[in-house]
Design an enzyme around this catalytic site. Structure first.
Site, PDB file in Angstrom:
ATOM      1  N   ALA A   1      25.382  43.278  29.882  1.00  0.00           N
ATOM      2  CA  ALA A   1      25.357  42.035  30.653  1.00  0.00           C
ATOM      3  C   ALA A   1      26.267  42.226  31.857  1.00  0.00           C
ATOM      4  CB  ALA A   1      25.865  40.897  29.780  1.00  0.00           C
TER       5      ALA A   1
ATOM      6  N   GLY B   1      24.299  44.502  26.185  1.00  0.00           N
ATOM      7  CA  GLY B   1      23.039  43.817  26.467  1.00  0.00           C
ATOM      8  C   GLY B   1      21.923  44.782  26.828  1.00  0.00           C
TER       9      GLY B   1
ATOM     10  N   GLU C   1      20.563  45.903  23.742  1.00  0.00           N
ATOM     11  CA  GLU C   1      19.834  44.790  23.119  1.00  0.00           C
ATOM     12  C   GLU C   1      18.430  44.641  23.718  1.00  0.00           C
ATOM     13  OE1 GLU C   1      23.245  42.160  23.636  1.00  0.00           O
ATOM     14  OE2 GLU C   1      23.135  41.725  21.501  1.00  0.00           O
TER      15      GLU C   1
ATOM     16  N   GLU D   1      31.019  45.718  23.196  1.00  0.00           N
ATOM     17  CA  GLU D   1      31.471  44.330  23.334  1.00  0.00           C
ATOM     18  C   GLU D   1      32.813  44.063  22.664  1.00  0.00           C
ATOM     19  OE1 GLU D   1      28.401  45.269  22.763  1.00  0.00           O
ATOM     20  OE2 GLU D   1      26.939  43.859  23.588  1.00  0.00           O
TER      21      GLU D   1
HETATM   22  N1  CAA Z   1      29.125  44.245  34.407  1.00  0.00           N
HETATM   23  C1  CAA Z   1      29.573  44.219  35.692  1.00  0.00           C
HETATM   24  N2  CAA Z   1      30.073  45.288  36.336  1.00  0.00           N
HETATM   25  C2  CAA Z   1      30.104  46.443  35.648  1.00  0.00           C
HETATM   26  C3  CAA Z   1      29.650  46.548  34.324  1.00  0.00           C
HETATM   27  C4  CAA Z   1      29.141  45.392  33.702  1.00  0.00           C
HETATM   28  N3  CAA Z   1      28.656  45.406  32.452  1.00  0.00           N
HETATM   29  N4  CAA Z   1      29.825  47.830  33.914  1.00  0.00           N
HETATM   30  C5  CAA Z   1      30.349  48.494  34.950  1.00  0.00           C
HETATM   31  N5  CAA Z   1      30.522  47.665  35.994  1.00  0.00           N
HETATM   32  C6  CAA Z   1      31.031  48.005  37.322  1.00  0.00           C
HETATM   33  C7  CAA Z   1      32.489  48.431  37.300  1.00  0.00           C
HETATM   34  O1  CAA Z   1      33.349  47.316  37.392  1.00  0.00           O
HETATM   35  C8  CAA Z   1      32.564  49.323  38.510  1.00  0.00           C
HETATM   36  O2  CAA Z   1      32.639  48.487  39.645  1.00  0.00           O
HETATM   37  P1  CAA Z   1      33.459  48.927  40.936  1.00  0.00           P
HETATM   38  O3  CAA Z   1      32.820  50.190  41.420  1.00  0.00           O
HETATM   39  O4  CAA Z   1      33.357  47.777  41.847  1.00  0.00           O
HETATM   40  O5  CAA Z   1      34.861  49.176  40.442  1.00  0.00           O
HETATM   41  C9  CAA Z   1      31.190  49.990  38.551  1.00  0.00           C
HETATM   42  O6  CAA Z   1      30.333  49.159  37.761  1.00  0.00           O
HETATM   43  C10 CAA Z   1      31.167  51.385  37.967  1.00  0.00           C
HETATM   44  O7  CAA Z   1      31.776  51.347  36.675  1.00  0.00           O
HETATM   45  P2  CAA Z   1      32.776  52.481  36.191  1.00  0.00           P
HETATM   46  O8  CAA Z   1      33.771  52.742  37.258  1.00  0.00           O
HETATM   47  O9  CAA Z   1      33.268  52.068  34.862  1.00  0.00           O
HETATM   48  O10 CAA Z   1      31.794  53.723  36.115  1.00  0.00           O
HETATM   49  P3  CAA Z   1      31.752  54.882  35.023  1.00  0.00           P
HETATM   50  O11 CAA Z   1      30.673  55.780  35.442  1.00  0.00           O
HETATM   51  O12 CAA Z   1      33.114  55.437  34.810  1.00  0.00           O
HETATM   52  O13 CAA Z   1      31.335  54.170  33.649  1.00  0.00           O
HETATM   53  C11 CAA Z   1      30.052  52.719  32.211  1.00  0.00           C
HETATM   54  C12 CAA Z   1      30.070  53.567  33.521  1.00  0.00           C
HETATM   55  C13 CAA Z   1      30.182  53.651  31.010  1.00  0.00           C
HETATM   56  C14 CAA Z   1      28.763  51.984  32.176  1.00  0.00           C
HETATM   57  C15 CAA Z   1      31.255  51.759  32.234  1.00  0.00           C
HETATM   58  O14 CAA Z   1      31.253  51.047  33.445  1.00  0.00           O
HETATM   59  C16 CAA Z   1      31.249  50.747  31.128  1.00  0.00           C
HETATM   60  O15 CAA Z   1      31.654  51.039  30.032  1.00  0.00           O
HETATM   61  N6  CAA Z   1      30.797  49.511  31.446  1.00  0.00           N
HETATM   62  C17 CAA Z   1      30.909  48.376  30.562  1.00  0.00           C
HETATM   63  C18 CAA Z   1      29.859  48.371  29.525  1.00  0.00           C
HETATM   64  C19 CAA Z   1      29.978  47.151  28.676  1.00  0.00           C
HETATM   65  O16 CAA Z   1      31.039  46.727  28.264  1.00  0.00           O
HETATM   66  N7  CAA Z   1      28.817  46.565  28.386  1.00  0.00           N
HETATM   67  C20 CAA Z   1      28.747  45.413  27.549  1.00  0.00           C
HETATM   68  C21 CAA Z   1      28.804  44.185  28.393  1.00  0.00           C
HETATM   69  S1  CAA Z   1      28.907  42.762  27.417  1.00  0.00           S
HETATM   70  C22 CAA Z   1      27.355  42.458  26.906  1.00  0.00           C
HETATM   71  O17 CAA Z   1      26.429  43.131  27.262  1.00  0.00           O
HETATM   72  C23 CAA Z   1      27.308  41.270  25.991  1.00  0.00           C
HETATM   73  C24 CAA Z   1      26.000  40.698  25.694  1.00  0.00           C
HETATM   74  O18 CAA Z   1      25.289  41.229  24.894  1.00  0.00           O
HETATM   75  C25 CAA Z   1      25.585  39.429  26.251  1.00  0.00           C
END
Ligand code: CAA
Length: 696
Positions: free
Chosen positions: A62, A101, A104, A124
């Site tokens: 998400a 998400g 999912e 999450e």
């Molecule tokens: N939402 C918004 N922004 C996100 C994001 C997300 N889920 N995941 C990454 N970003 C953004 C980061 O903030 C970063 O932004 P900036 O360049 O402006 O700083 C950019 O994307 C790149 O991210 P990383 O620097 O972390 O890049 P990476 O290559 O090192 O890692 C990744 C990539 C493994 C996807 C890592 O970003 C990550 O772990 N992201 C989070 C994943 C996550 O937690 N997903 C679950 C979300 S909650 C959910 O989905 C709940 C639900 O079911 C409703």
């Protein structure tokens, strides 16, 4: 440009999600995706559907930035349900990181094909929430309760092959992912295969005594910690609902628990930290400076710190040249590096052959001249100004033209250290945290003449080492140790007023700190900070009360854990216990200082300690030492054991309200006005009703 591209190729609808950088499922993506899927479902010329992510990944979750803002339909659970309801075979083609998400959406698809390098997971829990779009209900149906709980409670992604093994994906391909997905779905359509929905899968995986036992075991363990971190226990409850309730009721349970967790201060704090960690590495110098590539690192000094830095560099694939004064010192350093690698092997993080390979990239020498090819040279010698200045000059004399020179110092003035260099623009401070091969924080200390290129090179090095770089200006102790000094000073003042080291340590652990301030000093060694305390004696305001307990312990050669005695007494296996002698010594020191002891509650200790940190941190920001308040949160969490679930001292201050922090400081200042001087920035923000987050 639209975030969803849809194209029909020979009867197959191909839907591409395009929302760089990680294809997060923002409102625009959700509505576009569900619309495209449903349109394909109703088109007569479409037999089957493929969904994939453009660029580097299938959706990584998400859009976390939307959490905490009013939700806008269609929500992700509804999107997943509508995708699953389509009456044509639908395949998710997964590459990169299908997380949260994103996973999912894949689980709501009827089939899943993954690139062999893809990673799938539910991170999450790291954001203080359970999966919220059916993940807790569909995953156990596909791969059983144990695997589902492992995935969701660890937050760690697994590789495509493991995902296939547990039943999360149907097929793994080495290349040509989208083409393979199209071929796969075309075959399904040709065979008129029925749509296969995860909600209808694997009742047999959910039934039975085994699932119940698995849930009970985890519940017992997690309920105790749920006051601090509610999400893990709620994840188990969701999976329990998957076992005991029908799918729709299970979804409703998940939605309720997800919403509860999302509204919790812990989730707000953890989401803050997620973005703070990423923002920290955005140094202003990166807009003009360019990083030089680093293939070889030189390290001067093979003590505990230098050897651990060498190990970290080796493990990141760098060639390392380590220089010491004698063969005997080199042998010691080799022993430390060997021990670090052996520990990594016993933790399963390294193999013997890899260790041998890493050690073959290590050169050891007693000649400074061996550093002539290093792209960066880091000195990690004894924390003494004169010694370090001499070593830095020697490094410059042998370094190649564009090498960056760095001093690993915790306190010393980088501008002064670099003053005599011919090229001070190449010089920078790198404050590693012990153990340097494990701790993620790296303070990059930018001097008044450090060039943007040198800074950018150090940010690049930090990333290569898997560390989080935080920019600090020059001041005594930089960001972390300067705030730490104010924190410890507040604790020392409480000792004079009647608290004991043991009570303060317990109160701070109860607050969530990994260690109390006194056990932490025992661990680093009281003698380490003794010279600095002596140095500061001459400049200390004589009117300030001073608690000389740590000095008195040093005079008794009670240096902490390493000498078996410090604030605590340590048994043979290093277990601490309080010591009556220390309490008597403290009584004498109180009497000498003319202080009266009084009782302390945990809450007062915690309030004072936190207020001292925040007040100093606010000064660190107004002086431009830290770029932004969230950088301070990152430093405290990754360098000093501050609880991540509180978001760091600045986020927690915002949550409490800056007015209440300021009012506490003013109350404490009534009895101790010299120590409790409110930071003007804190006063300004509090008066305006603003928060530190306004400055992030
Ligand atoms: N939402 C918004 N922004 C996100 C994001 C997300 N889920 N995941 C990454 N970003 C953004 C980061 O903030 C970063 O932004 P900036 O360049 O402006 O700083 C950019 O994307 C790149 O991210 P990383 O620097 O972390 O890049 P990476 O290559 O090192 O890692 C990744 C990539 C493994 C996807 C890592 O970003 C990550 O772990 N992201 C989070 C994943 C996550 O937690 N997903 C679950 C979300 S909650 C959910 O989905 C709940 C639900 O079911 C409703």
């Amino acid at each position: 440009m639209s975030k969803i591209a849809a194209e029909v190729r020979d009867g197959i609808q191909i839907i591409a999600i395009s929302n760089p950088p990680v294809n997060a499922l923002s409102h625009e993506v959700r509505s576009g995706l569900v619309e495209a899927v449903e349109r394909a479902g109703s088109r007569r010329d479409v037999a089957a559907i493929v969904i994939y992510g453009e660029g580097r990944t299938f959706p990584a979750g998400a859009d976390i930035r939307e959490f905490g803002t009013p939700p806008v339909a269609p929500w992700l659970p509804e999107v997943c349900n509508r995708i699953e309801a389509v009456e044509k075979p639908l395949v998710a083609a997964i590459h990169g990181t299908a997380l949260g998400g994103g996973l999912e959406v894949a689980l709501a698809s009827h089939y899943r094909i993954a690139d062999s390098k893809a990673r799938l997971g539910f991170p999450e829990v790291n954001l203080g929430i359970p999966p919220g779009a059916g993940g807790t209900q569909r995953t156990p149906r596909l791969c059983g309760v144990e695997h589902a709980l492992d995935l969701m409670l660890s937050g760690k992604p697994i590789g495509a092959a493991s995902a296939a093994e547990i039943g999360l994906v149907d097929k793994v391909v080495d290349d040509g992912l989208v083409a393979a997905a199209i071929a796969f779905v075309r075959e399904l359509a040709r065979d008129a295969a029925p749509v296969r929905r995860s909600r209808d899968a694997g009742r047999e995986l959910l039934d039975g005594i085994k699932a119940a036992a698995s849930i009970r075991k985890r519940k017992d363990r997690l309920e105790a910690q749920s006051r601090v971190l509610p999400a893990p226990a709620r994840i188990v409850e969701c999976v329990e609902a998957a076992v005991n309730l029908d799918f729709e009721d299970g979804l409703a349970t998940e939605r309720r628990l997800f919403s509860d967790c999302l509204a919790s201060p812990q989730s707000s704090a953890l989401r803050h930290v997620f973005f703070a960690e990423r923002k920290a590495s955005k140094f202003p110098e990166l807009s003009t400076g360019s990083a030089h590539s680093i293939r070889e690192a030189g390290i001067v000094g093979g003590g505990t710190m230098g050897s651990a830095i060498a190990a970290a560099c080796l493990q990141s694939g760098l060639k390392v040249v380590l220089v010491e004064r004698s063969e005997a010192q080199l042998e010691k350093a080799a022993g430390i590096i060997e021990r670090i690698f052996s520990e990594s092997i016993s933790r399963g993080k390294l193999t013997e052959p890899r260790k041998t390979e890493l050690l073959s990239s290590l050169e050891m020498s007693v000649e400074c001249g061996s550093l002539g090819k290093s792209d960066i040279i880091v000195e990690a010698v004894f924390e003494d100004f004169a010694v370090k200045r001499r070593v830095v000059a020697e490094m410059e004399a042998v370094a190649k033209r564009d090498a960056v020179l760095a001093s690993n110092t915790s306190y010393l003035d980088i501008d002064e250290l670099g003053r005599a260099l011919a090229k001070p623009e190449k010089f920078v401070g790198l404050h590693f945290f012990a153990p340097a091969n494990i701790m993620k924080l790296l303070e990059v200390v930018v001097g008044d003449r450090t060039s943007p290129d040198a800074v950018a090179t150090c940010v690049g090095l930090a990333k290569k080492l898997g560390k989080i770089p935080v920019r600090s200006g020059v001041c005594d102790g930089f960001i972390g140790n300067r705030i730490g000094a104010a924190y410890r000073e507040a604790c020392d003042q409480m000792l004079l007023d009647g608290a004991t080291p043991y009570l303060i340590d317990e109160a701070m652990r109860d607050f969530g700190m990994r260690m109390g301030p006194f056990e932490s000093m025992d661990l680093s060694g009281l003698d380490i900070s003794w010279p600095r305390r002596k140095r500061l004696k001459s400049v200390r305001d004589r009117r300030l009360r001073y608690c000389r307990l740590a000095d008195a312990l040093c005079e008794l050669t009670r240096f902490g854990r390493k000498s078996g005695r410090g604030f605590y007494l340590y048994d043979d296996i290093g277990r601490p216990r309080p010591d009556g002698d220390v309490l008597s010594l403290l009584e004498d020191i109180r009497a000498e200082a003319g202080c009266q002891g009084r009782p302390f509650e945990f809450s007062e200790i915690q309030n004072r300690a936190h207020a001292a940190m925040v007040n100093e941190a606010s000064k660190v920001i107004e002086e431009g030492i830290a770029c932004r308040p969230s950088d301070i949160d990152v430093v405290e969490i990754h360098g000093y054991g501050y609880p991540r679930w509180r978001g760091g001292p600045m986020k927690y201050a915002d949550d409490l309200g800056l007015e209440s922090i300021l009012s506490n400081i003013r109350i404490f200042g009534e009895t101790d006005p010299l120590f409790w001087v409110p930071s003007p920035l804190l006063a300004k923000l509090a008066d305006r009703g603003s928060a530190f987050s306004d400055l992030n």
